[in-house]
Enzyme design. Structure first.
Site, PDB file in Angstrom:
ATOM      1  N   ASN A   1       0.318   0.609   6.491  1.00 37.39           N
ATOM      2  CA  ASN A   1       0.888  -0.404   5.587  1.00 37.39           C
ATOM      3  C   ASN A   1       1.414  -1.542   6.439  1.00 37.39           C
ATOM      4  OD1 ASN A   1       0.466   1.347   3.505  1.00 37.39           O
ATOM      5  ND2 ASN A   1       2.626   1.675   3.033  1.00 37.39           N
ATOM      6  N   GLY A   2       1.253  -2.776   5.956  1.00 34.95           N
ATOM      7  CA  GLY A   2       1.772  -3.926   6.708  1.00 34.95           C
ATOM      8  C   GLY A   2       0.641  -4.826   7.144  1.00 34.95           C
TER       9      GLY A   2
ATOM     10  N   LYS B   1       5.909 -12.997 -17.348  1.00 36.01           N
ATOM     11  CA  LYS B   1       5.571 -11.700 -17.975  1.00 36.01           C
ATOM     12  C   LYS B   1       4.211 -11.783 -18.640  1.00 36.01           C
ATOM     13  CE  LYS B   1       7.607  -9.878 -16.314  1.00 36.01           C
ATOM     14  NZ  LYS B   1       8.624  -9.743 -15.350  1.00 36.01           N
TER      15      LYS B   1
ATOM     16  N   LYS C   1       3.456  -3.351  -6.968  1.00 35.61           N
ATOM     17  CA  LYS C   1       4.863  -3.264  -7.362  1.00 35.61           C
ATOM     18  C   LYS C   1       5.787  -3.755  -6.261  1.00 35.61           C
ATOM     19  CE  LYS C   1       8.164  -2.165 -10.118  1.00 35.61           C
ATOM     20  NZ  LYS C   1       8.375  -3.160 -11.176  1.00 35.61           N
TER      21      LYS C   1
ATOM     22  N   ARG D   1       1.977   0.945  -6.235  1.00 37.40           N
ATOM     23  CA  ARG D   1       2.186   0.013  -5.131  1.00 37.40           C
ATOM     24  C   ARG D   1       0.897  -0.667  -4.681  1.00 37.40           C
ATOM     25  NH1 ARG D   1       7.229   1.659  -1.954  1.00 37.40           N
ATOM     26  NH2 ARG D   1       6.554   0.053  -0.538  1.00 37.40           N
TER      27      ARG D   1
ATOM     28  N   GLU E   1       1.131 -12.263 -16.018  1.00 40.54           N
ATOM     29  CA  GLU E   1       0.795 -11.183 -15.093  1.00 40.54           C
ATOM     30  C   GLU E   1       0.122 -10.006 -15.782  1.00 40.54           C
ATOM     31  OE1 GLU E   1       4.118  -9.409 -12.975  1.00 40.54           O
ATOM     32  OE2 GLU E   1       5.454  -9.918 -14.607  1.00 40.54           O
TER      33      GLU E   1
ATOM     34  N   HIS F   1       6.096 -35.841 -19.150  1.00 38.27           N
ATOM     35  CA  HIS F   1       5.817 -36.565 -17.899  1.00 38.27           C
ATOM     36  C   HIS F   1       4.471 -36.135 -17.317  1.00 38.27           C
ATOM     37  CE1 HIS F   1       9.682 -38.540 -17.887  1.00 38.27           C
ATOM     38  NE2 HIS F   1      10.206 -37.388 -18.273  1.00 38.27           N
TER      39      HIS F   1
ATOM     40  N   CYS G   1       0.860  -1.169   0.000  1.00 42.32           N
ATOM     41  CA  CYS G   1       0.000   0.000   0.000  1.00 42.32           C
ATOM     42  C   CYS G   1       0.902   1.227   0.000  1.00 42.32           C
ATOM     43  CB  CYS G   1      -0.857   0.013   1.256  1.00 42.32           C
ATOM     44  SG  CYS G   1      -1.659  -1.560   1.582  1.00 42.32           S
TER      45      CYS G   1
ATOM     46  N   GLU H   1      10.679 -16.748 -16.800  1.00 41.98           N
ATOM     47  CA  GLU H   1      10.461 -15.300 -16.792  1.00 41.98           C
ATOM     48  C   GLU H   1       9.491 -14.897 -17.922  1.00 41.98           C
ATOM     49  OE1 GLU H   1      10.739 -13.047 -14.782  1.00 41.98           O
ATOM     50  OE2 GLU H   1      10.776 -11.186 -15.922  1.00 41.98           O
TER      51      GLU H   1
ATOM     52  N   TRP I   1      -3.738  -2.061  -1.063  1.00 45.79           N
ATOM     53  CA  TRP I   1      -3.724  -3.374  -1.707  1.00 45.79           C
ATOM     54  C   TRP I   1      -4.269  -4.327  -0.641  1.00 45.79           C
ATOM     55  CZ3 TRP I   1      -1.654  -8.252  -1.067  1.00 45.79           C
ATOM     56  CH2 TRP I   1      -1.638  -9.068  -2.215  1.00 45.79           C
TER      57      TRP I   1
HETATM   58  C1  F6R Z   1       7.100  -9.614 -11.816  1.00 50.20           C
HETATM   59  C2  F6R Z   1       7.568  -8.861 -10.664  1.00 50.20           C
HETATM   60  C3  F6R Z   1       7.618  -9.554  -9.352  1.00 50.20           C
HETATM   61  C4  F6R Z   1       8.836  -9.061  -8.539  1.00 50.20           C
HETATM   62  C5  F6R Z   1       8.816  -9.671  -7.128  1.00 50.20           C
HETATM   63  C6  F6R Z   1      10.038  -9.279  -6.342  1.00 50.20           C
HETATM   64  O1  F6R Z   1       7.170  -8.856 -12.986  1.00 50.20           O
HETATM   65  O2  F6R Z   1       7.877  -7.708 -10.765  1.00 50.20           O
HETATM   66  O3  F6R Z   1       7.629 -10.934  -9.494  1.00 50.20           O
HETATM   67  O4  F6R Z   1       9.994  -9.432  -9.214  1.00 50.20           O
HETATM   68  O5  F6R Z   1       7.667  -9.246  -6.470  1.00 50.20           O
HETATM   69  O6  F6R Z   1      10.114  -7.901  -6.184  1.00 50.20           O
HETATM   70  P1  F6R Z   1      11.460  -7.198  -5.772  1.00 50.20           P
HETATM   71  O7  F6R Z   1      12.428  -7.393  -6.881  1.00 50.20           O
HETATM   72  O8  F6R Z   1      11.086  -5.757  -5.591  1.00 50.20           O
HETATM   73  O9  F6R Z   1      11.944  -7.836  -4.514  1.00 50.20           O
END
Ligand code: F6R
Length: 600
Positions: free
Chosen positions: A98-99, A480, A595, A28, A483, A499, A2, A476, A74
């Site tokens: 937050n938390g 991408k 984020k 965020r 998400e 398998h 948040c 990865e 969030w």
């Molecule tokens: C995916 C993405 C997340 C972050 C993960 C870790 O595109 O951005 O999977 O990589 O939440 O976040 P950080 O790197 O900030 O610890």
């Protein structure tokens, strides 16, 4: 997850400042938003479900105020509606938080037995009630806050207004970030520097179990023993950080394109003077093993490094998801270096894992993007990725910057432990120096990626396969796509498909594959033939000259493994982007995501 922002001024209207701050923090968390401000000597609260624009359009345009706190949420406890949105007011106390308050159930029961009534299902309202209970009991704010800190389990950054003292904002913190900025005629608090940068670059960082009273002309910070403490005033200086979207439709596209600068910026301190520069990397030869910890995309960057350490420098290396690592038996000892990878430097699970390693006094190294973030203070050594601010929730340029630093760390280690010769090291350094020539053509193949996107965007299941390093890229690539497009996409080790998972392959199921390893390619191609035999349509990223009409091929240049780790992901990022764009999703802020994942 948040975002918090608050401001107090003698004569400025702080409402537009709070709204702008929230918009800058919206990446965020954006399930709901709310604001509390002083109006006619009373606190006025407005809360909405959805984005900050919903909040700003609900505010009375005539209103002005000199004190206020605001929040973008969030959801953790309870759904994303206006009742659960912050601020929460209980009698004298109004807070944003937050938390996660871990013992909120017990506290809530105790407070209910004392006749407190709750409107929301949040842990935050319980925190507000507990603060109110202590305030009523002690009639003293210092005692109220320290008692709260003693009795609450979990994490919190809280900003608080008190009815009897509306000329101050109070803040308290444990495990969730909180900063206090000083600007002209105004003090401003936030969970993230980005909320306040428009007004000031001078700020104090609150540490765990510290709290502060902030008025128009004073900031007093206390420790948990109620003693006033002197803190360092930090100055944020990152002139190169461009957070505008420019002419791009989305931040994500801009950030993908930024990679032509961010990769080289990240690499430069370790390549510009050849061998001398590569030795700027920390010396890892004293360690018997390297462990790597991260979440999501950062974990995927760790997987890439694992392959490079093991295959190219004969060094033991394992990679762990932070959320698992923190509850496992890690066989830690002082000869093991643990590397923590994080864009934000605030991810709760990664921080918890890092604290665990520190408790055992074992060595740590951080690969972190956000300066002055919590992890940068906890690690023994910090290497900064120079990706600049990453605004889109889906990580792109931070990932390639992480992979760049990790590849150079492996290279320096290989040079030092003599598994990589001097001439090979120089050749790879040269490749890094020329990275833009290799990336730019890949960034420019827009029509190609749109064509692929057009042929997959209506699908609901897509598979990504590869072997070795290519398996790490597949993970990865699949992340991408899922998400931002909300298409179910899974990565499999190419040899593992038969398998079980191959039963899901049917006519026209898209399978995206990277095959960039001469030793393994023929095996991967056989796996592709197996899915083609079952009707799959196949897209292949490769650095080999295959001519096979049953695949749609994207060629990448042939380079060392070090550079390859950067190149393969670019087509995957752009395919994901254009696919999501065709589906019309909210690419920069995908649903349910945030984020910075600051809760466990
Ligand atoms: C995916 C993405 C997340 C972050 C993960 C870790 O595109 O951005 O999977 O990589 O939440 O976040 P950080 O790197 O900030 O610890």
């Amino acid at each position: 997850m948040c975002g918090i922002v608050g401001a107090i001024s003698k004569n400025k209207n702080i409402l537009p400042i709070l709204i702008t701050g929230l918009k800058n923090l919206e990446y965020r968390g954006y399930d709901s938003a709310g604001i509390a401000y002083l109006k006619n000597k009373k606190i006025k609260i407005t809360k909405v479900a959805g984005k900050v624009t919903n909040l700003s359009s609900k505010l009375n345009k005539e209103d002005t105020s000199t004190v206020g706190i605001a929040h973008t949420r969030w959801a953790t406890h309870g759904s994303a509606n206006s009742i659960n949105a912050h601020p929460h007011k209980v009698n004298h106390i109004t807070i944003v938080h937050n938390g996660i308050i871990e013992n909120f159930k017990e506290l809530k029961e105790m407070l209910i037995s004392l006749n407190y009534k709750f409107k929301s299902t949040t842990d935050t309202e319980v925190a507000a009630a507990l603060l109110d209970f202590y305030y009523d009991k002690f009639k003293d704010i210092n005692k109220t806050i320290t008692e709260f800190m003693k009795n609450v389990k979990g994490s919190y950054a809280i900003s608080m207004l008190i009815d009897n003292d509306l000329e101050s904002i109070y803040v308290l913190k444990k495990e969730s970030p909180l900063i206090i900025g000083t600007a002209n005629n105004m003090n401003i608090i936030a969970s993230d520097i980005r909320a306040i940068l428009k007004y000031t670059n001078k700020y104090f960082i609150l540490d765990d179990f510290e709290y502060a009273k902030i008025s128009t002309d004073d900031i007093t910070i206390y420790n948990k023993d109620q003693n006033i403490i002197n803190k360092k005033l930090n100055i944020y200086q990152d002139k190169d950080d461009n957070t505008s979207k420019g002419n791009y439709k989305h931040y994500m596209l801009k950030e993908i394109m930024d990679q032509k600068d961010t990769i080289l910026n990240t690499a430069l301190p370790f390549i510009e003077k050849g061998i001398i520069s590569i030795l700027n990397m920390p010396d890892l030869t004293k360690y018997s093993k390297i462990d790597i910890v991260g979440c999501g995309t950062a974990y995927h960057a760790g997987l890439v490094a694992k392959y490079l350490f093991r295959e190219l420098t004969n060094t033991k290396c394992d990679v762990y998801l932070a959320s698992e690592y923190r509850y496992e038996n890690n066989f830690l000892n002082k000869d093991v270096l643990t590397i923590f990878i994080s864009q934000s430097g605030e991810t709760a699970d990664t921080i918890a894992a890092l604290k665990l390693v520190k408790e055992k006094a074992c060595p740590t190294l951080g690969i972190i993007n956000v300066k002055n973030s919590t992890m940068t203070y906890l690690v023994d050594t910090c290497l900064y990725t120079k990706a600049g601010s990453e605004i889109a929730v889906a990580s792109t340029k931070a990932y390639t910057a992480q992979v760049t630093l990790l590849a150079l760390l492996v290279l320096s280690h290989g040079y030092r432990n003599k598994t990589i010769s001097k001439s090979k090291t120089l050749q790879i350094i040269d490749e890094f120096n020329n990275i833009n020539k290799l990336i730019t053509p890949l960034l420019k193949q827009k029509e190609r990626y749109i064509k692929i996107a057009n042929s997959i965007y209506k699908e609901e299941n897509i598979f990504y396969i590869g072997r070795g390093l290519d398996y790490a890229f597949s993970m990865e690539g699949a992340l991408k796509l899922k998400e931002i497009s909300y298409i179910h996409s899974e990565a499999y080790a190419a040899g593992e498909l038969k398998h079980g998972t191959i039963s899901l392959i049917k006519k026209n199921t898209p399978v995206l594959c990277s095959a960039t390893n001469d030793k393994l390619n023929s095996k991967t191609i056989s796996n592709l033939k197996e899915v083609i035999a079952r009707g799959a349509k196949v897209y292949l990223i490769t650095n080999n000259n295959y001519e096979d009409e049953s695949f749609s091929i994207i060629n990448i240049p042939k380079t060392s493994d070090f550079i390859k780790t950067i190149l393969v992901i670019i087509p995957y990022q752009l395919i994901a982007y254009y696919t999501a764009d065709l589906r019309g999703t909210d690419i920069d802020k995908p649903k349910n995501l945030a984020k910075s994942v600051t809760v466990e």
